[in-house]
Design an enzyme around this catalytic site. Structure first.
Site, short mmCIF file in Angstrom:
data_model
loop_
_atom_site.label_atom_id
_atom_site.label_comp_id
_atom_site.label_asym_id
_atom_site.label_seq_id
_atom_site.Cartn_x
_atom_site.Cartn_y
_atom_site.Cartn_z
N ARG A 129 24.64 -27.78 56.17
CA ARG A 129 25.11 -26.70 57.03
C ARG A 129 26.47 -27.07 57.58
NH1 ARG A 129 22.35 -23.44 55.39
NH2 ARG A 129 20.82 -22.08 56.37
N HIS A 157 29.38 -21.55 50.00
CA HIS A 157 27.95 -21.53 50.36
C HIS A 157 27.10 -20.89 49.24
CE1 HIS A 157 25.08 -21.53 54.07
NE2 HIS A 157 24.41 -21.72 52.95
N GLU A 197 32.02 -20.94 59.05
CA GLU A 197 32.23 -20.17 57.81
C GLU A 197 31.98 -18.68 58.06
OE1 GLU A 197 29.25 -22.46 55.58
OE2 GLU A 197 28.05 -20.63 55.40
#
Ligand code: 8YV
Length: 328
Positions: free
Chosen positions: A240, A287, A269
């Site tokens: 993460r 991601h 993000e």
């Protein structure tokens, strides 16, 4: 009989919406508009369930404003967007999407490790830019993968998947650090040896991060930890954003205090720290570790199954706070 009303907060597979529509009155966001918090709260009025991805924050304030909400089903294994304690206090069920993405995400972790260590992105950019005029002996010479030492921080299901790939596929020596030690059977299966975080950082040639994000894991890797790593080492983050101090990492990469990094997740993000965009020795992906079509379908199906299981049959598949079941 009137059907329960649910909200699907982000665009999903049309088939997922069709399935949900057999059981619920569905309001969806197929145009994938970015709703701010006030809009999300407004859309949640009168809804018994919500299908979320990792990007919708569900906390006490939102729950207080949406008293009819009974379940939040995340299409993600990570659930740091949920305040599970607040949800439990309000009797709202939280579900995530574990297992279905384990192997796919481990594959990606390994792909990112390979791309980073062997400088695949950097060399491709060089080629595309027309800079390849002749071969040379040290052109894009990177780090060895086979036989090297793989350090894994966070040895849950995905971490174990990365370990097995390294140990069995690439003959790597695997060391790991985790909140709790694995059973001897699992350690043998993964061919992994438990070590302290400091030893891992000092000895690993490749460090892979797979820890869940919590306030306690914030900046697991910052300037101090980067300073412990070998100057030839690579760092891979498939966990993460916020697990790594991205600003400190950008400095370490620029000053070549570590060799390279591969990042699939970022602090804040979809924004990426501007300094990371300027350094060549980092592979950046948006991601996508779980992004294969079959896996994303399985994740969406599991989130839908949790909504149907709970709101229709009272039995969710993967509850995070099962104590609330039947309590309301
Ligand atoms: C998701 C992830 O795609 O499952 C997770 O925790 O990070 C990804 O697989 C992402 O969170 C969007 O839901």
């Amino acid at each position: 009989m009137t059907q329960p009303r649910i909200l699907v907060a982000r665009a999903v597979f049309p088939e997922t919406l069709e399935r949900l529509a057999r059981h619920f009155e569905v309001e969806s966001n197929q145009s994938d508009e970015s709703w701010d918090r006030a809009q999300l709260i407004q859309k949640l009025q009168g809804k018994a369930g919500v299908f979320t991805t990792g990007s919708e924050r569900i906390d006490a304030e939102l729950l207080a404003a949406c008293p009819q909400l009974r379940i939040c089903a995340n299409m993600a294994v990570g659930y740091n967007n949920f305040d599970v304690e607040a949800m439990t206090a309000r009797g709202v069920l939280a579900t995530n999407a574990p297992d279905v993405l384990t192997e796919t995400t481990a594959d990606f972790g390994f792909a990112l490790l390979m791309a980073t260590a062997r400088r695949i992105s950097e060399s491709e950019h060089f080629l595309r830019a027309g800079q390849w005029k002749k071969w040379s002996y040290d052109m894009f010479a990177g780090a060895e993968v086979h036989g090297s030492t793989l350090g894994i921080i966070g040895m849950g299901r995905i971490g174990q998947g990365v370990a097995k790939r390294g140990a069995h596929g690439f003959g790597m020596k695997v060391v790991y650090h985790n909140r709790s030690r694995l059973s001897p059977e699992l350690e043998a299966e993964c061919k992994a040896r438990y070590v302290g975080k400091e030893e891992l950082l000092k000895t690993a040639d490749h460090v892979v991060l797979v820890v869940p994000y919590t306030p306690a894991s914030h900046h697991t890797i910052g300037a101090a930890e980067l300073a412990l790593m070998k100057p030839t080492a690579t760092l891979i983050n498939i966990a993460r954003g916020g697990i790594v101090d991205d600003a400190a990492l950008a400095v370490a990469l620029k000053e070549r205090r570590i060799a390279a990094a591969g990042l699939d997740v970022f602090e804040g993000e979809p924004k990426v720290h501007p300094e990371l965009l300027t350094v060549p020795n980092v592979v950046l992906t948006p991601h996508i570790a779980s992004a294969t079509v079959p896996t994303r379908r399985a994740m969406a199906d599991l989130a839908a199954d949790n909504l149907i299981g709970y709101l229709v049959n009272g039995q969710p598949l993967t509850p995070l706070n099962p104590s609330v079941i039947g309590a309301r």
